[in-house]
Design an enzyme around this catalytic site. Sequence first.
Site, PDB file in Angstrom:
ATOM      1  N   SER A  45       0.808  -1.215   0.000  1.00 42.19           N
ATOM      2  CA  SER A  45       0.000   0.000   0.000  1.00 42.19           C
ATOM      3  C   SER A  45       0.846   1.272   0.000  1.00 42.19           C
ATOM      4  O   SER A  45       0.323   2.360  -0.259  1.00 42.19           O
ATOM      5  CB  SER A  45      -0.942   0.012   1.217  1.00 42.19           C
ATOM      6  N   GLY A 219      -4.366  -2.038  -0.834  1.00 42.95           N
ATOM      7  CA  GLY A 219      -3.536  -1.755  -1.998  1.00 42.95           C
ATOM      8  C   GLY A 219      -3.246  -0.267  -2.104  1.00 42.95           C
ATOM      9  O   GLY A 219      -3.875   0.554  -1.427  1.00 42.95           O
ATOM     10  N   GLY A 221      -2.608   3.591  -4.101  1.00 42.07           N
ATOM     11  CA  GLY A 221      -3.168   4.419  -5.155  1.00 42.07           C
ATOM     12  C   GLY A 221      -4.515   5.037  -4.836  1.00 42.07           C
ATOM     13  O   GLY A 221      -5.029   4.957  -3.718  1.00 42.07           O
ATOM     14  N   CYS A 246      -9.348  -1.573   3.661  1.00 38.67           N
ATOM     15  CA  CYS A 246      -8.589  -0.426   3.151  1.00 38.67           C
ATOM     16  C   CYS A 246      -8.976  -0.099   1.700  1.00 38.67           C
ATOM     17  O   CYS A 246     -10.064   0.364   1.445  1.00 38.67           O
ATOM     18  CB  CYS A 246      -7.093  -0.659   3.326  1.00 38.67           C
ATOM     19  N   GLN A 250     -12.712   0.931   0.029  1.00 37.98           N
ATOM     20  CA  GLN A 250     -12.979   2.079  -0.841  1.00 37.98           C
ATOM     21  C   GLN A 250     -13.604   1.646  -2.169  1.00 37.98           C
ATOM     22  O   GLN A 250     -14.539   2.285  -2.666  1.00 37.98           O
ATOM     23  CB  GLN A 250     -11.684   2.856  -1.065  1.00 37.98           C
ATOM     24  N   ASN A 288      -3.352   2.802   7.368  1.00 40.29           N
ATOM     25  CA  ASN A 288      -2.493   3.308   6.298  1.00 40.29           C
ATOM     26  C   ASN A 288      -3.381   3.671   5.114  1.00 40.29           C
ATOM     27  O   ASN A 288      -3.640   2.850   4.253  1.00 40.29           O
ATOM     28  CB  ASN A 288      -1.464   2.248   5.889  1.00 40.29           C
ATOM     29  N   GLY A 290      -4.674   7.267   2.537  1.00 39.36           N
ATOM     30  CA  GLY A 290      -4.702   8.683   2.210  1.00 39.36           C
ATOM     31  C   GLY A 290      -6.029   9.111   1.616  1.00 39.36           C
ATOM     32  O   GLY A 290      -6.232  10.295   1.341  1.00 39.36           O
ATOM     33  N   HIS A 331      -6.745  -1.655   9.388  1.00 39.71           N
ATOM     34  CA  HIS A 331      -6.140  -2.971   9.147  1.00 39.71           C
ATOM     35  C   HIS A 331      -6.319  -3.884  10.357  1.00 39.71           C
ATOM     36  O   HIS A 331      -5.518  -3.838  11.291  1.00 39.71           O
ATOM     37  CB  HIS A 331      -4.660  -2.817   8.816  1.00 39.71           C
ATOM     38  N   GLU A 333      -5.671  -6.926  10.624  1.00 44.07           N
ATOM     39  CA  GLU A 333      -4.563  -7.880  10.746  1.00 44.07           C
ATOM     40  C   GLU A 333      -3.355  -7.273  11.447  1.00 44.07           C
ATOM     41  O   GLU A 333      -2.402  -7.975  11.790  1.00 44.07           O
ATOM     42  CB  GLU A 333      -4.154  -8.391   9.358  1.00 44.07           C
TER      43      GLU A 333
END
Length: 359
Positions: A45, A219, A221, A246, A250, A288, A290, A331, A333
């Site tokens: 990611s 992932g 981007g 994550c 989205q 994590n 953006g 996350h 995990e």
Amino acid sequence: MKGLLYLEDGSIFQGEGFGFPKTSVGELVFNTSMTGYQEILTDPSYAGQIINFTYPLIGNYGIAESENESEKIHAFGAIAKHICFHPSNYKSVDTIDQWLFHQKVPGLFEMDTRAITRKIRKFGSMKCVLSNEGISIAQAKKLCDQTTLTQDYMKTAGTKDMVHIRGNGPKVCILDLGIKSSILEELKKRECDLYLFPYKTTAEQLMSVKPDGLFLSNGPGNPQEADEAIREIQKLLSVLPIFGICMGHQLLAHAVGGSTYKMKYGHRGANHGVFDKDTGCSSITSQNHGFAVDPESILLTGMEISHINLNDRTMEGMRHRSLPIFSVQFHPEASPGPNDSSYLFDRFVTLMKGDKLYA
């Protein structure tokens, strides 16, 4: 090696270089985790990003082969206050300096990471040039001005071919957008029979293995660049139980008709509080991202908010009111981070076994 960090607003930070002699252009972000630099750097990611570590000492426990989240470092560079060149850990096989060198990734240390973090918090994540090979400020500025950052890394971060990981439990097809190995470990702990598929896999190909559920991975981007994957997910919304994490969260939001937006500086660290509306409990989570899902965009889609960030009230999770579909932005995990929310993997297995939603 002398090091240079040039930001797109013209700010300049100088320090010492370590790792591989190289110049990288990427999105400058910061991570607040106190441990886990190896997991962070190998998390797919982080592709396209240069990570400013807020914890002042990086590399003190070295590099252990068992701690990687993928086969390589995906981050474009690392920035630290201090680097430890003599780690203490019986599992360590390398220093962080040697590791970055072997992986051809540049780093800077003796940097004012606090000032860099404050700038990101004030002005937002931004493009930067990191160099430890002696380029001039003028060269860095020119490179920064001429480089356009890529936003579709999720299309290449995952597996290139279908991979089968045998298990005796529910059969899970995974749309691999850059999955972390610790996510696979959580599913393997629950004896799931796993099929990893690459980004451009069609809904028909995913269904060809007769799965019990669909997992949408994390992932890198901008989720808006994943239009092909969004269209295929739409075809499966009423077909399979679905769990997204994550980036997967989205893309699921886009698939049901919602939208995402770019955050000012995102959430990156292992200490973010999240409230689960279903349990009434709060968890400390690893994060994590953006981008975030616009909560108002999902109101008429059949989805409802299930998790809320306790720091800024952003949406951290959603679930469908009648279908066996749910997702989270954080996350569960961990790796690095706490395991407070690993129960979400049990929820997924429960749905795949046909039990009631969140039983």
